[in-house]
Design an enzyme around this catalytic site. Structure first.
Site, PDB file in Angstrom:
ATOM      1  N   ARG A  61      79.039 112.587  19.174  1.00 26.19           N
ATOM      2  CA  ARG A  61      78.614 111.433  19.978  1.00 26.19           C
ATOM      3  C   ARG A  61      78.729 111.731  21.469  1.00 26.19           C
ATOM      4  O   ARG A  61      77.877 111.322  22.267  1.00 26.19           O
ATOM      5  CB  ARG A  61      79.477 110.221  19.599  1.00 26.19           C
ATOM      6  N   HIS A  65      75.764 111.312  24.220  1.00 22.97           N
ATOM      7  CA  HIS A  65      75.918 110.473  25.410  1.00 22.97           C
ATOM      8  C   HIS A  65      75.768 111.284  26.696  1.00 22.97           C
ATOM      9  O   HIS A  65      75.306 110.757  27.709  1.00 22.97           O
ATOM     10  CB  HIS A  65      77.276 109.762  25.384  1.00 22.97           C
ATOM     11  N   ASP A  66      76.169 112.533  26.648  1.00 24.28           N
ATOM     12  CA  ASP A  66      75.991 113.381  27.819  1.00 24.28           C
ATOM     13  C   ASP A  66      74.508 113.643  28.073  1.00 24.28           C
ATOM     14  O   ASP A  66      74.016 113.488  29.189  1.00 24.28           O
ATOM     15  CB  ASP A  66      76.732 114.708  27.625  1.00 24.28           C
ATOM     16  N   SER A  75      78.098 115.598  32.777  1.00 23.65           N
ATOM     17  CA  SER A  75      78.453 114.512  33.700  1.00 23.65           C
ATOM     18  C   SER A  75      79.266 113.409  33.027  1.00 23.65           C
ATOM     19  O   SER A  75      79.964 112.652  33.706  1.00 23.65           O
ATOM     20  CB  SER A  75      77.197 113.913  34.344  1.00 23.65           C
ATOM     21  N   ASN A  93      80.497 103.948  26.999  1.00 21.03           N
ATOM     22  CA  ASN A  93      81.318 105.160  26.966  1.00 21.03           C
ATOM     23  C   ASN A  93      82.811 104.899  26.874  1.00 21.03           C
ATOM     24  O   ASN A  93      83.601 105.835  26.729  1.00 21.03           O
ATOM     25  CB  ASN A  93      81.045 106.016  28.208  1.00 21.03           C
ATOM     26  N   HIS A 191      75.157 109.224  12.153  1.00 21.08           N
ATOM     27  CA  HIS A 191      76.008 108.094  11.760  1.00 21.08           C
ATOM     28  C   HIS A 191      76.586 108.268  10.362  1.00 21.08           C
ATOM     29  O   HIS A 191      77.415 107.457   9.943  1.00 21.08           O
ATOM     30  CB  HIS A 191      75.216 106.783  11.837  1.00 21.08           C
ATOM     31  N   SER A 247      81.665 107.749   2.270  1.00 19.52           N
ATOM     32  CA  SER A 247      81.569 109.191   2.562  1.00 19.52           C
ATOM     33  C   SER A 247      81.440 109.447   4.065  1.00 19.52           C
ATOM     34  O   SER A 247      80.695 110.318   4.478  1.00 19.52           O
ATOM     35  CB  SER A 247      80.382 109.810   1.818  1.00 19.52           C
TER      36      SER A 247
END
Length: 326
Positions: A61, A65-66, A75, A93, A191, A247
């Site tokens: 994740r 997000h980066d 960043s 974040n 996910h 799972s």
């Protein structure tokens, strides 16, 4: 004739200078400058992530997000200051974790090759290696990224796709980063190893349209079970729920099977089944061998890892991932 020759020379000079500023990512970028880097990183991940498998989802994740804010430039790792709110401070974040793990990896690499390996590359390599460490797919990670010098909370809030997004918003968000519908479907498959706090989807259980109702696109039995056993109040901010119940520590097709049963946790998950093309892609994945999902996921991850990268002399190689070099 002389003017033409002069123009040709000028063009050649400009192109030559541009080639010095920009270069492509490449496999084995550090083979000469820090030949043990990738091996050290994989070794550290392999030793520690199996003991804390939930880290794999967190680190994957982090990479996502980066890349979605200013490209894959590290960043997201920069700390805020009293005068400036960095990406870390943005609401999407604030639930990120794994920063200390990445700091330890960076320290390990810095001890071997000071000022050589970027934090942006470390994020990309650790994300891949942590997924491999729990039995998930392997994909190529070309390196050569450099670290960005700018990190703004406001940009993270604007650029990151939210769990409340409908299909139109999702498609637009991914398209703006050069990612297509196939990428949207397979990258959402991350996910399969994630968890979420109730607050990210509780409106689907308690107040979807502002009238105290639940989201009709969510399976009613699943919604009732979540209200009874997990998110017992609309204001629950601490309870976590598995994205792929049963799972969530295994990289498999369970997430997609839940989507087809109308049991995707986020509205953005459920949205994938509202479009004919993406629903067809989900069905195709579910009916194919696991290797197909692994291959497609790897290809889309490699593609995502190239979003707006800084190479050549752009940016810097940060000494401390949380702080821009002085």
């Amino acid at each position: 004739m002389r003017n033409v020759s002069v123009r040709c020379i000028l063009i050649c000079v400009v192109l030559s200078s541009l080639s010095c500023v920009r270069s492509d990512l490449e496999l084995g970028f550090y083979d000469k400058s820090c030949p043990t880097a990738e091996k050290m990183i994989f070794g550290y991940v392999k030793r520690h992530v199996p003991n804390a498998p939930s880290l794999a989802a967190a680190l994957l994740r982090m990479h996502f997000h980066d890349c979605f804010v200013r490209g894959c430039d590290g960043s997201v790792l920069i700390n805020s200051t009293r005068k400036h709110q960095a990406e870390k401070s943005a609401l999407p974040n604030q639930s990120l974790r794994g920063f200390d793990f990445l700091d330890r990896v960076k320290s390990l690499v810095e001890a071997e090759c000071p000022g050589v390996v970027s934090c942006a590359d470390i994020i990309a390599l650790v994300a891949r290696d942590s997924v491999v460490a729990i039995g998930g797919p392997y994909w190529n990670v070309p390196t050569g990224r450099r670290d960005g010098l700018i990190s703004r909370s406001s940009e993270a809030s604007k650029e990151l796709p939210a769990p409340t997004f409908d299909f139109t918003a999702l498609r637009s968000s991914f398209s703006s980063k050069g990612l297509n519908l196939k990428d949207l479907v397979v990258l959402s498959g991350a996910h399969t190893i994630g968890v979420s706090h109730c607050r990210s989807f509780s409106n689907r259980l308690y107040n979807f349209t502002g009238k105290g109702d639940e989201d009709p696109s969510l399976d009613s039995f699943y919604a009732a079970d979540l209200r009874k056993n997990k998110c017992k109040t609309p204001k629950d901010t601490t309870t976590i729920v598995e994205m792929d119940p049963g799972s969530f520590r295994t990289f498999d097709l369970g997430y997609y099977k839940h989507l087809l049963q109308r049991r995707g946790l986020f509205r953005s998950d459920a949205a994938l089944a509202t479009d004919a093309a993406t629903k067809s892609a989900i069905i195709q994945l579910v009916n194919s061998p696991m290797e197909v999902f692994f291959k497609e996921f790897g290809l889309s991850m490699e593609k995502m890892g190239r979003i707006e990268v800084k190479t050549g002399s752009a940016g810097e190689i940060r000494k401390n991932c949380a702080v821009i070099n002085v």
